[in-house]
Design an enzyme around this catalytic site. Structure first.
Site, PDB file in Angstrom:
ATOM      1  N   HIS A 255      -1.283  -4.704  -9.076  1.00  0.00           N
ATOM      2  CA  HIS A 255      -2.659  -4.231  -9.297  1.00  0.00           C
ATOM      3  C   HIS A 255      -3.097  -3.115  -8.357  1.00  0.00           C
ATOM      4  O   HIS A 255      -4.169  -2.536  -8.528  1.00  0.00           O
ATOM      5  CB  HIS A 255      -3.649  -5.405  -9.274  1.00  0.00           C
ATOM      6  CG  HIS A 255      -3.957  -5.973  -7.931  1.00  0.00           C
ATOM      7  ND1 HIS A 255      -5.036  -5.565  -7.188  1.00  0.00           N
ATOM      8  CD2 HIS A 255      -3.354  -6.927  -7.192  1.00  0.00           C
ATOM      9  CE1 HIS A 255      -5.082  -6.255  -6.055  1.00  0.00           C
ATOM     10  NE2 HIS A 255      -4.059  -7.097  -6.031  1.00  0.00           N
TER      11      HIS A 255
ATOM     12  N   CYS B 254      -9.848  -8.869   0.918  1.00  0.00           N
ATOM     13  CA  CYS B 254      -9.443 -10.277   1.013  1.00  0.00           C
ATOM     14  C   CYS B 254     -10.181 -11.013   2.126  1.00  0.00           C
ATOM     15  O   CYS B 254     -10.203 -12.233   2.158  1.00  0.00           O
ATOM     16  CB  CYS B 254      -7.935 -10.384   1.230  1.00  0.00           C
ATOM     17  SG  CYS B 254      -7.024  -9.831  -0.199  1.00  0.00           S
TER      18      CYS B 254
ATOM     19  N   SER C 288       2.721  -5.518  -5.063  1.00  0.00           N
ATOM     20  CA  SER C 288       1.785  -6.037  -6.042  1.00  0.00           C
ATOM     21  C   SER C 288       1.542  -4.999  -7.136  1.00  0.00           C
ATOM     22  O   SER C 288       1.500  -3.806  -6.848  1.00  0.00           O
ATOM     23  CB  SER C 288       0.476  -6.314  -5.291  1.00  0.00           C
ATOM     24  OG  SER C 288      -0.457  -6.890  -6.129  1.00  0.00           O
TER      25      SER C 288
ATOM     26  N   GLN D 107       0.820  -1.220   0.000  1.00  0.00           N
ATOM     27  CA  GLN D 107       0.000   0.000   0.000  1.00  0.00           C
ATOM     28  C   GLN D 107       0.855   1.272   0.000  1.00  0.00           C
ATOM     29  O   GLN D 107       0.316   2.369  -0.111  1.00  0.00           O
ATOM     30  CB  GLN D 107      -0.946   0.017   1.215  1.00  0.00           C
ATOM     31  CG  GLN D 107      -2.010  -1.071   1.166  1.00  0.00           C
ATOM     32  CD  GLN D 107      -2.979  -0.931  -0.008  1.00  0.00           C
ATOM     33  OE1 GLN D 107      -3.031   0.108  -0.682  1.00  0.00           O
ATOM     34  NE2 GLN D 107      -3.730  -1.989  -0.276  1.00  0.00           N
TER      35      GLN D 107
END
Ligand code: PMP
Length: 367
Positions: A199, A317, A197, A179
């Site tokens: 995405h 998630c 990540s 993040q």
């Protein structure tokens, strides 16, 4: 009107990244480990990307391991390190890590006999170097603390924590920078491992990486061939790995480019939200706000959804699991009435106004 205020969950693929990826998919299909020219060409593109990513992060090229995203990178860092160093059995993490970190530690504790210290954030939502220093033991193998929390946006001084861990022989430091990447700068000098990540920064889903310093030994979780320095078997997702460098470059450029626009959006939302709800945490990331209202989160989420507004009540998630929210509980916040609003440079003032108007109408109706 459709308003997507869930950028922490995922982001739309940047048009430039998408264009490049589509072109590559059209042209290249060979295995990047094949020895003929077309295979070598794909391999070379992937390695060029690895090199560029390493440069952007200030690490060596062979310290970048491509993965399917941050969950895999976190699992590999944590379990791979433990499996390679079975002699040390104490681990330190925070209570509010992403489920891929938290559940790796839980598994090590419950199924492999590890002792885990779960640090609680202070009243400002931070895990500090001092807390880590106090928790370190002679048999501590790993400290894993996230850079930016995905539910409240708290930003931890992970460089300070890394410096403390560096002084402790035999202990490694891992941080989940998913993040923070492209939003909060980080110096990885004293960090042994870092996960991220694509995405979350307008890249492809199923793409990410683990930064692993050369001296850190891991055992692979996915057994296979020579790919990723034999640490992650399976035919490489070479075209996704190739566009990761471009994704990161654009994200880093956009950090400066959209800074003022995002700050204005934040201030506008903050001001509007403060008038009609409780802003739970305002000390972290400018692009994430956690608020509480008298309406149960699920009811509010549905009411906003009916108006075309997409927000979350907790980490996506865990959105379908009935588990308690570790982050909000640790901060003494009522998870049943909290929602998370997160945005990026693709959002506009008009969207913010529409959201504020709709939220106020819903709140008035339910009052
Ligand atoms: N860490 C954090 C802090 C996250 O927010 C997320 C995404 N929810 C992940 C890890 C997992 O990332 P991925 O979807 O790439 O597995």
């Amino acid at each position: 009107m459709k308003v997507y205020f869930d950028a922490v969950s995922t982001t739309a693929v940047n048009p430039e990244v998408l264009e490049t990826y589509k072109k590559l998919l059209d042209e290249y299909y060979c295995n990047s480990d094949a020895l003929y020219d077309d295979g070598v060409a794909i391999y070379d593109m992937q390695e060029k990307s690895r090199n560029l990513i390493a440069k952007m992060l200030g690490v060596r090229k062979d310290e970048i391991i491509f993965t399917s995203g941050a969950s895999e990178a976190n699992s590999l860092a944590i379990k791979g390190l433990c499996f390679a160093h079975p002699e040390r059995k104490h681990l330190i993490t925070s209570i509010y890590e992403h489920s891929s970190v938290h559940n790796s530690f839980r598994q090590l504790e419950e199924d492999f006999g590890y002792k885990v210290t779960y640090l609680m954030p202070d009243e400002d939502g931070h895990i500090t170097a001092d807390m880590v220093a106090k928790a370190l033991r002679s048999d501590t193998l790993l400290v894993s603390i996230m850079q930016v929390n995905n539910e409240i946006g708290a930003i931890n001084d992970v460089e300070g924590i890394a410096r403390i861990v560096k002084k402790h022989p035999g202990t490694y430091f891992h941080t989940d920078i998913t993040q923070g990447l492209g939003k909060v700068d980080i110096d990885l000098k004293d960090v042994d491992m870092a996960s991220f990540s694509a995405h979350k920064i307008h890249g492809l889903k199923g793409s990410g990486a683990l930064v692993k310093k050369q001296f850190v030994e891991l055992l692979p979780l996915i057994s296979g061939g020579q790919q990723e320095f034999s640490l992650r078997g399976g035919t490489s997702n070479a075209l996704a790995n190739t566009v990761l460098a471009k994704t990161m470059r654009i994200a880093m450029e956009n950090k400066e480019k959209y800074h003022d626009q995002l700050k204005a959006l934040h201030d506008h939302l903050y001001e509007g939200l403060s008038r009609i709800a409780t802003v739970n945490y305002a000390k972290g990331l400018d692009t994430l706000m956690n608020i509480s209202t008298p309406i149960p989160s699920e009811v509010l989420l549905n009411a906003l959804n009916d108006k075309g507004i997409m927000v979350s009540s907790k980490s996506t998630c865990g959105s379908k699991k009935n588990e308690e929210n570790r982050t909000l509980k640790a901060l003494g916040l009522d998870e049943d009435h909290a929602i998370r609003i997160s945005f990026d440079y693709t959002n506009t003032m008009e969207e913010a106004d529409y959201f504020l108007t709709q939220l106020k109408e819903i709140l008035d109706k339910y009052a």
